[in-house]
Write an enzyme that holds these catalytic residues in place. Structure first.
Site, short mmCIF file in Angstrom:
data_model
loop_
_atom_site.label_atom_id
_atom_site.label_comp_id
_atom_site.label_asym_id
_atom_site.label_seq_id
_atom_site.Cartn_x
_atom_site.Cartn_y
_atom_site.Cartn_z
N ASP A 5 35.89 36.08 36.82
CA ASP A 5 36.70 34.98 36.31
C ASP A 5 35.92 33.68 36.53
OD1 ASP A 5 36.93 34.34 38.98
OD2 ASP A 5 39.00 34.99 39.16
N ASP A 20 44.52 42.58 35.55
CA ASP A 20 43.93 42.60 36.90
C ASP A 20 44.91 41.98 37.87
OD1 ASP A 20 42.83 39.75 38.13
OD2 ASP A 20 43.23 39.69 35.98
#
Length: 308
Positions: free
Chosen positions: A96, A270
């Site tokens: 990320d 996730d």
């Protein structure tokens, strides 16, 4: 130029939009829908790579740019050969942008058009994330899929602020694309924002699609809002996303939310939830949660596996 990541749609339910597909990456194929275990600091806590492969059957894991930037540092990870070698993981990885962690710092960060200045939660030292610097960090880490820097607004933010934030996120995504140099090795995904305002979500999708990125994520939901609001935005936004590219819903890990995401046509999810609660004595099984520290299990000698 050859694309680092491509998506192959295998089947789609005409009634709900649920779908099966394959994401092709430099480190292997990912069958979707898929849940990505989170290895925040280049390890999924309490699990070895062998356990992830053999026991969990994980095809992709996620690591966090913010934490790896602060410690041990992306340059050191690059020197070690990138995340795959650093963590002894030869399957796909997603990083990320660190945006969510930075914006979670509250008063410890300051947002401007250029980026975000923030204080480290480790030692209070000052740092600055810009779209360009985040791209450099993620390229050093070397994951197969990298995320653009975005701003995640809190639930309840005003329409005007959410609009400004969404538009800034789009401008940052454009700058990320312009700064991204490893196109043949890493796929850059954009993040759809817009809070809980449907017109802003629609505008965010439209503007990001124009950037023709390899994949797109829904950000800014599952941030403490009522489940009804979560489902409303999820079911509205997912069908707007391109059918020929991966769809990623960020930060979702409870069984009910995962099922709702798959039904809505999401490919990837996730969350730290499964390993976090496991480290505190809670297992997720087909028969519900098992809190092994409860007195009722004091003389229950059955293995957790027997409950799966």
């Amino acid at each position: 130029m050859k694309k680092a990541v491509t998506y192959e749609l295998l089947h789609e339910c005409k009634q709900t939009g649920a779908r099966r597909g394959v994401i092709h990456t430099p480190h292997g194929d990912i069958q979707t829908p898929v849940f990505m275990p989170v290895g925040t600091q280049a390890t999924v806590k309490s699990m070895t790579p062998e356990e992830l492969k053999q026991e969990v059957k994980a095809e992709i894991i996620l690591s966090n740019t913010y934490h790896l930037y602060l410690r041990p540092g992306s340059k050191l990870v690059k020197e070690a050969g990138g995340l795959h070698k650093f963590m002894k993981w030869d399957r796909p990885i997603l990083t990320d942008s660190g945006g969510f962690q930075v914006f979670s710092l509250g008063e410890l960060r300051t947002i401007s058009e250029e980026g975000v200045e923030f204080k480290s939660h480790l030692d209070g030292s000052r740092h600055f994330f810009s779209p360009e610097s985040v791209m450099k960090t993620e390229e050093d880490l070397g994951a197969d899929i990298i995320m653009a820097l975005d701003e995640c607004v809190e639930h309840g933010a005003s329409y005007e602020y959410t609009k400004q934030s969404m538009e800034r996120t789009t401008r940052w995504a454009k700058r990320c694309k312009e700064a991204h140099t490893t196109i043949d090795k890493q796929a850059l995904f954009g993040i759809i924002q817009g809070g809980f305002y449907k017109d802003l979500r629609q505008k965010s999708v439209k503007d990001l699609i124009e950037l023709d990125l390899p994949g797109y994520a829904i950000g800014g939901i599952s941030v403490g809002e009522p489940k009804e609001e979560f489902l409303d935005i999820l079911r509205y936004t997912a069908p707007l996303m391109p059918k020929d590219k991966p769809r990623y819903l960020m930060g979702v890990g409870t069984p009910d939310y995962l099922i709702e995401a798959a039904i809505a046509g999401i490919d990837m999810c996730d969350c730290v939830l499964p390993t976090r609660i496991a480290r505190n004595g809670t297992a997720m099984t087909w028969n519900g949660k098992v809190v092994v520290r409860n007195a009722t299990y004091e003389r229950d000698f059955r293995s957790i596996r027997s409950r799966m």
